[in-house]
Structure formats: structure tokens, C-alpha cells
Motif scaffolding. Sequence first.
Motif, PDB file in Angstrom:
ATOM      1  N   ARG A 102      27.518  12.961 -19.730  1.00 42.33           N
ATOM      2  CA  ARG A 102      26.054  12.870 -19.837  1.00 42.33           C
ATOM      3  C   ARG A 102      25.640  11.565 -20.521  1.00 42.33           C
ATOM      4  O   ARG A 102      24.705  10.901 -20.087  1.00 42.33           O
ATOM      5  CB  ARG A 102      25.524  14.076 -20.601  1.00 42.33           C
ATOM      6  N   ASP A 103      26.357  11.178 -21.606  1.00 39.88           N
ATOM      7  CA  ASP A 103      26.088   9.892 -22.269  1.00 39.88           C
ATOM      8  C   ASP A 103      26.190   8.755 -21.255  1.00 39.88           C
ATOM      9  O   ASP A 103      25.295   7.915 -21.137  1.00 39.88           O
ATOM     10  CB  ASP A 103      27.112   9.583 -23.374  1.00 39.88           C
ATOM     11  N   PHE A 104      27.319   8.738 -20.551  1.00 37.01           N
ATOM     12  CA  PHE A 104      27.589   7.642 -19.620  1.00 37.01           C
ATOM     13  C   PHE A 104      26.560   7.607 -18.508  1.00 37.01           C
ATOM     14  O   PHE A 104      26.068   6.533 -18.138  1.00 37.01           O
ATOM     15  CB  PHE A 104      29.006   7.756 -19.047  1.00 37.01           C
ATOM     16  N   ALA A 105      26.205   8.764 -17.970  1.00 33.65           N
ATOM     17  CA  ALA A 105      25.196   8.818 -16.913  1.00 33.65           C
ATOM     18  C   ALA A 105      23.867   8.247 -17.412  1.00 33.65           C
ATOM     19  O   ALA A 105      23.200   7.476 -16.705  1.00 33.65           O
ATOM     20  CB  ALA A 105      25.017  10.245 -16.416  1.00 33.65           C
ATOM     21  N   GLY A 106      23.491   8.589 -18.635  1.00 36.02           N
ATOM     22  CA  GLY A 106      22.256   8.059 -19.208  1.00 36.02           C
ATOM     23  C   GLY A 106      22.297   6.548 -19.346  1.00 36.02           C
ATOM     24  O   GLY A 106      21.320   5.851 -19.039  1.00 36.02           O
ATOM     25  N   TRP A 107      23.421   6.020 -19.801  1.00 37.14           N
ATOM     26  CA  TRP A 107      23.552   4.563 -19.940  1.00 37.14           C
ATOM     27  C   TRP A 107      23.531   3.883 -18.584  1.00 37.14           C
ATOM     28  O   TRP A 107      22.964   2.799 -18.424  1.00 37.14           O
ATOM     29  CB  TRP A 107      24.835   4.208 -20.664  1.00 37.14           C
ATOM     30  N   LEU A 108      24.149   4.508 -17.595  1.00 36.58           N
ATOM     31  CA  LEU A 108      24.161   3.957 -16.244  1.00 36.58           C
ATOM     32  C   LEU A 108      22.738   3.842 -15.697  1.00 36.58           C
ATOM     33  O   LEU A 108      22.352   2.812 -15.132  1.00 36.58           O
ATOM     34  CB  LEU A 108      25.010   4.861 -15.347  1.00 36.58           C
ATOM     35  N   ILE A 109      21.961   4.876 -15.904  1.00 30.07           N
ATOM     36  CA  ILE A 109      20.568   4.898 -15.446  1.00 30.07           C
ATOM     37  C   ILE A 109      19.747   3.854 -16.203  1.00 30.07           C
ATOM     38  O   ILE A 109      18.978   3.093 -15.600  1.00 30.07           O
ATOM     39  CB  ILE A 109      19.986   6.314 -15.635  1.00 30.07           C
ATOM     40  N   THR A 110      19.923   3.783 -17.511  1.00 35.24           N
ATOM     41  CA  THR A 110      19.204   2.813 -18.329  1.00 35.24           C
ATOM     42  C   THR A 110      19.553   1.384 -17.926  1.00 35.24           C
ATOM     43  O   THR A 110      18.678   0.510 -17.871  1.00 35.24           O
ATOM     44  CB  THR A 110      19.513   3.037 -19.827  1.00 35.24           C
ATOM     45  N   ALA A 111      20.822   1.136 -17.623  1.00 29.13           N
ATOM     46  CA  ALA A 111      21.249  -0.198 -17.199  1.00 29.13           C
ATOM     47  C   ALA A 111      20.597  -0.609 -15.886  1.00 29.13           C
ATOM     48  O   ALA A 111      20.496  -1.800 -15.588  1.00 29.13           O
ATOM     49  CB  ALA A 111      22.774  -0.250 -17.071  1.00 29.13           C
ATOM     50  N   ASP A 112      20.137   0.352 -15.113  1.00 30.13           N
ATOM     51  CA  ASP A 112      19.421   0.056 -13.867  1.00 30.13           C
ATOM     52  C   ASP A 112      17.913  -0.039 -14.091  1.00 30.13           C
ATOM     53  O   ASP A 112      17.149  -0.114 -13.140  1.00 30.13           O
ATOM     54  CB  ASP A 112      19.729   1.115 -12.805  1.00 30.13           C
ATOM     55  N   GLY A 113      17.497  -0.007 -15.355  1.00 32.22           N
ATOM     56  CA  GLY A 113      16.089  -0.173 -15.681  1.00 32.22           C
ATOM     57  C   GLY A 113      15.245   1.067 -15.516  1.00 32.22           C
ATOM     58  O   GLY A 113      14.018   0.985 -15.444  1.00 32.22           O
ATOM     59  N   LEU A 114      15.888   2.216 -15.482  1.00 38.37           N
ATOM     60  CA  LEU A 114      15.167   3.476 -15.301  1.00 38.37           C
ATOM     61  C   LEU A 114      15.258   4.330 -16.554  1.00 38.37           C
ATOM     62  O   LEU A 114      16.101   4.108 -17.412  1.00 38.37           O
ATOM     63  CB  LEU A 114      15.741   4.234 -14.108  1.00 38.37           C
ATOM     64  N   ASP A 115      14.413   5.326 -16.641  1.00 39.65           N
ATOM     65  CA  ASP A 115      14.413   6.270 -17.743  1.00 39.65           C
ATOM     66  C   ASP A 115      15.267   7.475 -17.343  1.00 39.65           C
ATOM     67  O   ASP A 115      14.942   8.173 -16.378  1.00 39.65           O
ATOM     68  CB  ASP A 115      12.972   6.716 -18.036  1.00 39.65           C
ATOM     69  N   PRO A 116      16.356   7.743 -18.067  1.00 34.99           N
ATOM     70  CA  PRO A 116      17.212   8.880 -17.712  1.00 34.99           C
ATOM     71  C   PRO A 116      16.467  10.202 -17.655  1.00 34.99           C
ATOM     72  O   PRO A 116      16.836  11.089 -16.882  1.00 34.99           O
ATOM     73  CB  PRO A 116      18.264   8.904 -18.824  1.00 34.99           C
ATOM     74  N   ASP A 117      15.413  10.361 -18.446  1.00 38.20           N
ATOM     75  CA  ASP A 117      14.654  11.606 -18.443  1.00 38.20           C
ATOM     76  C   ASP A 117      13.833  11.792 -17.173  1.00 38.20           C
ATOM     77  O   ASP A 117      13.344  12.888 -16.908  1.00 38.20           O
ATOM     78  CB  ASP A 117      13.729  11.671 -19.658  1.00 38.20           C
ATOM     79  N   GLN A 118      13.682  10.738 -16.393  1.00 37.82           N
ATOM     80  CA  GLN A 118      12.900  10.819 -15.161  1.00 37.82           C
ATOM     81  C   GLN A 118      13.753  11.094 -13.922  1.00 37.82           C
ATOM     82  O   GLN A 118      13.218  11.322 -12.845  1.00 37.82           O
ATOM     83  CB  GLN A 118      12.116   9.513 -14.948  1.00 37.82           C
TER      84      GLN A 118
END
Length: 95
Positions: free
Chosen positions: A45-61
Motif C-alpha cells: 500500500r505504501d509503494f502503491a501510494g508513492w507510485l501514484i504520487t510520483a505520477d502527480g496524482l492523489d492516491p486518495d482519488q
Amino acid sequence: MGRPNAFHGMMHEFCVELGWCGWVKDGKPLRVSDFIPEIGPITARDFAGWLITADGLDPDQLNVSELRLLEAVFIKHMGASIVDANELRSADRDV
């Protein structure tokens, strides 16, 4: 580049196959590896959140099914849902 490892294989799937490659923020490339701490446990879950953030998106979205897909890719390549940070080190740190 160093020898391919589980991290390289995982990042290949994330970027080449799924399109999660990072982006450019303020003229500087942003990659998931920028978020990985030097030590400690890392969850899928940590890694998935960082992956999403690195793409400029909000993991919560992100929708739950896509988040679960990213977590499943992590588990498939890393062999567990929680790994030590040193297992997420690319030999060249450019991934």
C-alpha cells in the motif's frame, strides 16, 4: 546498469505495461524511487501510494480496484505484502 532484480522487474511492469512511470514537477523528474526510505518496512500500500504520487496524482482519488492492482503487482514481484526498504533498491537508483 546493475543486474536486473525483483525491483527492476516490478518497475518494468508498472511503467512499460501499466503506464506508471513518474512525471516532471517543476522541471525535475519525479520517480517512485524518490519516496523509498533508506531503511524500514515498506508495504504494498505504501509503494502503491508513492507510485501514484510520483505520477502527480492523489492516491486518495484512485479507485479501489486500481489501487489493489498496483498492490498485487508489488506482491507478485516482491513476494510479500511487506518488504524491507533495501529490497526496493535498484542497482542504479535511476528507476
